[in-house]
Design a protein around this motif. Sequence first.
Motif, short mmCIF file in Angstrom:
data_model
loop_
_atom_site.label_atom_id
_atom_site.label_comp_id
_atom_site.label_asym_id
_atom_site.label_seq_id
_atom_site.Cartn_x
_atom_site.Cartn_y
_atom_site.Cartn_z
N SER A 142 0.83 -1.21 0.00
CA SER A 142 0.00 0.00 0.00
C SER A 142 0.87 1.27 0.00
O SER A 142 1.98 1.27 0.52
CB SER A 142 -0.97 0.00 1.18
N LEU A 143 0.32 2.29 -0.60
CA LEU A 143 1.06 3.53 -0.80
C LEU A 143 0.17 4.72 -0.43
O LEU A 143 -0.95 4.84 -0.91
CB LEU A 143 1.47 3.64 -2.27
N ILE A 144 0.69 5.58 0.45
CA ILE A 144 -0.01 6.84 0.74
C ILE A 144 0.67 7.95 -0.06
O ILE A 144 1.89 8.11 0.03
CB ILE A 144 0.02 7.18 2.24
N VAL A 145 -0.12 8.69 -0.83
CA VAL A 145 0.43 9.81 -1.60
C VAL A 145 0.14 11.10 -0.84
O VAL A 145 -1.02 11.42 -0.58
CB VAL A 145 -0.23 9.86 -3.01
N VAL A 146 1.19 11.82 -0.45
CA VAL A 146 1.01 13.06 0.31
C VAL A 146 1.67 14.24 -0.38
O VAL A 146 2.48 14.07 -1.31
CB VAL A 146 1.62 12.96 1.74
N THR A 147 1.35 15.43 0.08
CA THR A 147 1.90 16.65 -0.49
C THR A 147 3.34 16.87 -0.02
O THR A 147 4.21 17.20 -0.81
CB THR A 147 1.03 17.85 -0.03
N TYR A 164 5.21 5.43 1.18
CA TYR A 164 4.72 6.78 0.91
C TYR A 164 5.25 7.28 -0.42
O TYR A 164 6.31 6.84 -0.88
CB TYR A 164 5.22 7.76 1.98
N HIS A 165 4.53 8.25 -0.97
CA HIS A 165 5.07 9.00 -2.11
C HIS A 165 4.80 10.48 -1.85
O HIS A 165 3.65 10.87 -1.59
CB HIS A 165 4.43 8.56 -3.42
N ILE A 166 5.87 11.28 -1.87
CA ILE A 166 5.73 12.70 -1.55
C ILE A 166 5.74 13.51 -2.86
O ILE A 166 6.74 13.54 -3.58
CB ILE A 166 6.86 13.14 -0.61
N LEU A 167 4.62 14.17 -3.13
CA LEU A 167 4.47 14.89 -4.40
C LEU A 167 5.33 16.16 -4.44
O LEU A 167 5.77 16.58 -5.50
CB LEU A 167 3.01 15.27 -4.63
N GLY A 168 5.49 16.78 -3.29
CA GLY A 168 6.26 18.03 -3.25
C GLY A 168 5.40 19.25 -3.50
O GLY A 168 5.92 20.35 -3.75
N GLY A 169 4.09 19.12 -3.37
CA GLY A 169 3.20 20.26 -3.56
C GLY A 169 1.85 19.79 -4.09
O GLY A 169 1.63 18.58 -4.26
N ILE A 211 1.95 26.02 -10.22
CA ILE A 211 2.46 24.67 -10.00
C ILE A 211 1.69 23.70 -10.89
O ILE A 211 0.50 23.46 -10.68
CB ILE A 211 2.34 24.25 -8.52
N GLY A 212 2.36 23.20 -11.91
CA GLY A 212 1.73 22.28 -12.84
C GLY A 212 2.20 20.86 -12.59
O GLY A 212 2.92 20.58 -11.63
N VAL A 213 1.80 19.96 -13.49
CA VAL A 213 2.12 18.54 -13.35
C VAL A 213 3.63 18.31 -13.29
O VAL A 213 4.11 17.46 -12.53
CB VAL A 213 1.49 17.76 -14.54
N ASN A 214 4.38 19.09 -14.05
CA ASN A 214 5.83 18.86 -14.10
C ASN A 214 6.57 19.32 -12.85
O ASN A 214 7.72 18.95 -12.64
CB ASN A 214 6.44 19.56 -15.32
N GLU A 215 5.91 20.14 -12.04
CA GLU A 215 6.56 20.59 -10.80
C GLU A 215 6.42 19.54 -9.69
O GLU A 215 7.07 19.61 -8.68
CB GLU A 215 5.95 21.91 -10.32
N ASP A 255 -4.05 17.52 0.79
CA ASP A 255 -4.82 18.37 1.71
C ASP A 255 -6.30 18.48 1.33
O ASP A 255 -6.64 18.44 0.14
CB ASP A 255 -4.25 19.80 1.69
N PRO A 256 -7.18 18.69 2.32
CA PRO A 256 -8.60 18.91 2.03
C PRO A 256 -8.84 20.35 1.61
O PRO A 256 -9.61 21.07 2.23
CB PRO A 256 -9.27 18.57 3.36
N THR A 257 -8.14 20.78 0.56
CA THR A 257 -8.30 22.14 0.03
C THR A 257 -8.61 21.99 -1.45
O THR A 257 -8.54 20.89 -2.00
CB THR A 257 -6.99 22.93 0.15
N ILE A 258 -8.93 23.10 -2.10
CA ILE A 258 -9.25 23.02 -3.53
C ILE A 258 -8.05 22.45 -4.30
O ILE A 258 -8.20 21.54 -5.12
CB ILE A 258 -9.65 24.41 -4.07
N ASP A 259 -6.85 22.97 -4.01
CA ASP A 259 -5.66 22.49 -4.72
C ASP A 259 -5.39 21.02 -4.43
O ASP A 259 -5.07 20.24 -5.33
CB ASP A 259 -4.43 23.33 -4.34
N GLY A 260 -5.53 20.63 -3.17
CA GLY A 260 -5.28 19.24 -2.78
C GLY A 260 -6.28 18.31 -3.45
O GLY A 260 -5.93 17.22 -3.92
#
Lengths: 197, 197
Positions: free
Chosen positions: A79-84, A102-107, A115-119, A142-147
């Motif tokens: 299992s993998l949790i994807v976080v910001t 885990y996988h850390i997206l970095g944003g 901040i687009g897909v490539n960032e 995050d539970p935000t619009i961007d997240g």
Amino acid sequence: MELKTIEELKEILHYLPSIGLKSAERMAYQLLEMDEITLQNLSSLISNLHKNVTVCPICGAYKEEKCFFCDDESRDNTSLIVVTSFKDALAFENLKSYHGKYHILGGNLSPTKGIGVNELRIDLLLSRIEKENFQEIILATDPTIDGETTALYIAKLLENLPIKISRLAYGLPMGGHLTYADELTLLRSLEGRKFLK
Amino acid sequence: MELKTIEELKEILHYLPSIGLKSAERMAYQLLEMDEITLQNLSSLISNLHKNVTVCPICGAYKEEKCFFCDDESRDNTSLIVVTSFKDALAFENLKSYHGKYHILGGNLSPTKGIGVNELRIDLLLSRIEKENFQEIILATDPTIDGETTALYIAKLLENLPIKISRLAYGLPMGGHLTYADELTLLRSLEGRKFLK
């Protein structure tokens, strides 16, 4: 009238998102009052920061010698949790109830912040999913619009894979009062209601 | 689970009086996000801090090459403001209405904090008064119990000298509302009232 060194320190400390100009000035003077050994320790920690702390090329976590997540063979690798951010991953670790990767997206994806897909580490995520053997991916942005946008974007990319994809539950935070919940949270808690019988 | 480097940074940053453990942690991660050039600048400023900023042996002010106060020959050398800290002296400088000299005590007398006469630059003050030619000494320590004690102690030491000794006025702060003034301030403003006719 201000000392040049204090001005320069102030300017850099003020770069830190949470430090205003007044706080930066106060900190600069407080540094001046520190003993020499502490100052040299601090200076050397800062100078070697990027050398000692690097980013794991697999999951994007900060690491020193070993990555807490990728170099730990005892972890459940289905299992993998994807976080910001790395700190979000540590928040899950503190629960001590998840033992996967885990996988850390970095944003988060954010057109307004440019901040687009490539960032973000999305390509890296896709190639991990291809190589590794995950059975569930938990989208924990995050539970935000961007997240939310980021989670939906990734969910879309993965929709044809035979892997369970989940998103964290929304609802009332524990210990809070219903009166103080914002409308959107209240609405989500109603939509996500669980039937008891 | 925490990176060693982050732990060490956190510990030092937490020494700063205004930084709690949570803020220190946030700052440590923010430093990690800074670019390498900024980090090296910051590191070198901190490392050279005590070398570049020293304490003036005459008045106790922080100085780089020259003391703002003692090495400025244009200043009026007949009056002296005695303050607790260098920043207090800068606060007077910002008024741009006082052009005399300063003496920085380096603290207030405080039995509870273990700050006695020998911890402050009081001997230095006395020898300056002997050598220099002040006509007025303004005791500008804080309007607190410790500041008051310090001012009274110094006033006592100087009572037999043919020099005017003054203390800052107490009263209502400008722009505030009378309703919100604390009792002691209100009492002092009444005691110090000025007759208009």
